[in-house]
Motif scaffolding. Structure first.
Motif, PDB file in Angstrom:
ATOM      1  N   GLY A  22       0.799  -1.211   0.000  1.00 27.94           N
ATOM      2  CA  GLY A  22       0.000   0.000   0.000  1.00 27.94           C
ATOM      3  C   GLY A  22       0.832   1.262   0.000  1.00 27.94           C
ATOM      4  O   GLY A  22       2.066   1.228   0.075  1.00 27.94           O
ATOM      5  N   VAL A  23       0.147   2.388  -0.060  1.00 22.04           N
ATOM      6  CA  VAL A  23       0.850   3.675  -0.065  1.00 22.04           C
ATOM      7  C   VAL A  23       1.500   3.961   1.281  1.00 22.04           C
ATOM      8  O   VAL A  23       2.340   4.856   1.393  1.00 22.04           O
ATOM      9  N   ASP A  24       1.134   3.184   2.290  1.00 18.86           N
ATOM     10  CA  ASP A  24       1.777   3.293   3.590  1.00 18.86           C
ATOM     11  C   ASP A  24       2.991   2.383   3.717  1.00 18.86           C
ATOM     12  O   ASP A  24       3.609   2.288   4.782  1.00 18.86           O
ATOM     13  N   SER A  42      -4.025   6.852  -5.831  1.00 19.42           N
ATOM     14  CA  SER A  42      -5.191   6.530  -5.012  1.00 19.42           C
ATOM     15  C   SER A  42      -5.500   7.578  -3.944  1.00 19.42           C
ATOM     16  O   SER A  42      -6.659   7.809  -3.610  1.00 19.42           O
ATOM     17  N   ARG A  43      -4.474   8.190  -3.383  1.00 17.52           N
ATOM     18  CA  ARG A  43      -4.704   9.162  -2.308  1.00 17.52           C
ATOM     19  C   ARG A  43      -5.417  10.422  -2.828  1.00 17.52           C
ATOM     20  O   ARG A  43      -6.261  10.992  -2.159  1.00 17.52           O
ATOM     21  N   MET A  44      -5.041  10.847  -4.042  1.00 18.14           N
ATOM     22  CA  MET A  44      -5.645  12.016  -4.659  1.00 18.14           C
ATOM     23  C   MET A  44      -5.755  11.753  -6.152  1.00 18.14           C
ATOM     24  O   MET A  44      -4.972  12.263  -6.953  1.00 18.14           O
ATOM     25  N   PRO A  45      -6.722  10.944  -6.579  1.00 16.59           N
ATOM     26  CA  PRO A  45      -6.770  10.492  -7.977  1.00 16.59           C
ATOM     27  C   PRO A  45      -6.992  11.637  -8.954  1.00 16.59           C
ATOM     28  O   PRO A  45      -7.897  12.457  -8.783  1.00 16.59           O
ATOM     29  N   MET A  46      -6.149  11.667  -9.984  1.00 18.05           N
ATOM     30  CA  MET A  46      -6.214  12.697 -11.008  1.00 18.05           C
ATOM     31  C   MET A  46      -6.227  12.111 -12.417  1.00 18.05           C
ATOM     32  O   MET A  46      -6.745  12.744 -13.339  1.00 18.05           O
ATOM     33  N   ARG A  84     -13.886   4.927  -2.932  1.00 21.23           N
ATOM     34  CA  ARG A  84     -12.824   5.823  -2.460  1.00 21.23           C
ATOM     35  C   ARG A  84     -12.719   5.882  -0.944  1.00 21.23           C
ATOM     36  O   ARG A  84     -12.284   6.881  -0.384  1.00 21.23           O
ATOM     37  N   GLY A  85     -13.108   4.812  -0.273  1.00 23.94           N
ATOM     38  CA  GLY A  85     -12.977   4.797   1.173  1.00 23.94           C
ATOM     39  C   GLY A  85     -11.522   4.793   1.613  1.00 23.94           C
ATOM     40  O   GLY A  85     -10.594   4.657   0.811  1.00 23.94           O
ATOM     41  N   SER A 125      -3.470   0.250  -2.153  1.00 24.25           N
ATOM     42  CA  SER A 125      -2.656   0.245  -3.366  1.00 24.25           C
ATOM     43  C   SER A 125      -2.494   1.678  -3.837  1.00 24.25           C
ATOM     44  O   SER A 125      -3.171   2.590  -3.342  1.00 24.25           O
ATOM     45  N   ASP A 126      -1.622   1.883  -4.829  1.00 23.77           N
ATOM     46  CA  ASP A 126      -1.476   3.230  -5.378  1.00 23.77           C
ATOM     47  C   ASP A 126      -2.522   3.533  -6.450  1.00 23.77           C
ATOM     48  O   ASP A 126      -2.585   4.648  -6.961  1.00 23.77           O
ATOM     49  N   HIS A 127      -3.346   2.544  -6.822  1.00 24.06           N
ATOM     50  CA  HIS A 127      -4.480   2.741  -7.721  1.00 24.06           C
ATOM     51  C   HIS A 127      -5.772   2.484  -6.956  1.00 24.06           C
ATOM     52  O   HIS A 127      -5.792   1.681  -6.014  1.00 24.06           O
ATOM     53  N   LEU A 128      -6.852   3.121  -7.383  1.00 23.96           N
ATOM     54  CA  LEU A 128      -8.187   2.748  -6.939  1.00 23.96           C
ATOM     55  C   LEU A 128      -8.742   1.687  -7.877  1.00 23.96           C
ATOM     56  O   LEU A 128      -8.392   1.642  -9.065  1.00 23.96           O
TER      57      LEU A 128
END
Length: 247
Positions: free
Chosen positions: A14-16, A197-201, A222-223, A230-233
């Motif tokens: 994950g992003v963490d 995933s944290r701020m999808p653009m 987007r919970g 993950s880095d993707h939604l």
């Protein structure tokens, strides 16, 4: 109604920075899909504890998995998978064109199965395109060619999905969208970004469908769990097959 999702899982890190297949399985379980296309899975790789991530996630969900290694290093593999609890049979798994002169370019592939959905076999092709535009164009052309979507055994209803690393402005996307319909355009949801995933653009994960696949819903959950696992939604699509158009 049938639900399908595509999800680039970043080898379950994950992003963490936490490695956790159970968290990825929890995201999938929350979305309740019938068919799941996953990209960026490790199988037997030392960096992620040597586990078969495709098999482990499928087992947690009560599904079976088909995995294709985009590349292997001795006993270690990295690639894509399709998971489902529906009757399924493998049609093809293989590489896509790359840039052999550039050693740093990661090999890419595709995985094609037929899934029985309510008595109708739906052709499902999962893929993960490269990062270089020239490479993407060659890979998109291959996907619509005789080995994949252009194969006589790949018929309507058909779904192509995955991480394309290409927005609608890219040539690779336009080549695929000229052959199949982008589910977001069908539903009028023209911008459901999935990365990062944290701020999808960026809208780089796509689902394309043939004409008898009638899309009834598209969303990107987007919970907090999805933004972290993950880095993707994930991109989730509900559909049915219109038998009047099926041939």
């Amino acid at each position: 109604m049938t639900r399908i999702m595509t999800y680039a899982v970043h080898r379950c890190v994950g992003v963490d920075g936490k490695l956790d297949t159970r968290r990825i399985a929890a995201v999938i379980g929350h979305c309740r899909p019938d068919i799941v296309a996953l990209q960026e899975l490790d199988v037997g790789r030392a960096r992620t504890g040597g586990v078969d991530q495709a098999h482990e996630i499928a087992a947690q969900l009560g599904m079976v998995s088909h995995f294709h290694p985009a590349f292997t290093v001795e006993e270690e593999a990295y690639g894509d998978a399709i998971l489902t609890a529906c009757p399924v049979r493998l049609c093809r798994a293989g590489p896509l064109p790359g840039l052999p002169r550039i050693k740093q370019v990661e090999p890419r592939g595709a995985l094609w199965v037929k899934v029985d959905v309510g008595g109708v076999e739906v052709d499902i092709v999962n893929t993960h395109l490269g990062l270089v535009p020239n490479e993407q164009r060659a890979q998109a052309s291959a996907l619509i060619g005789e080995d994949w979507l252009g194969n006589p055994d790949c018929t309507d209803p058909a779904i192509l999905l995955g991480d394309f690393n290409a927005t609608p402005h890219h040539t690779a996307y336009r080549r695929l969208a000229a052959r199949l319909q982008d589910v977001q355009l069908i539903t009028g949801r023209r911008h459901l970004p999935t990365f990062p995933s944290r701020m999808p653009m960026l809208r780089i994960d796509h689902v394309f469908v043939s004409r008898s696949v009638k899309v009834t819903g598209v969303h990107t959950p987007r919970g907090a769990l999805m933004r972290t696992a993950s880095d993707h939604l994930p991109l989730v699509v509900d559909f049915r097959v219109d038998r009047r158009l099926w041939h």
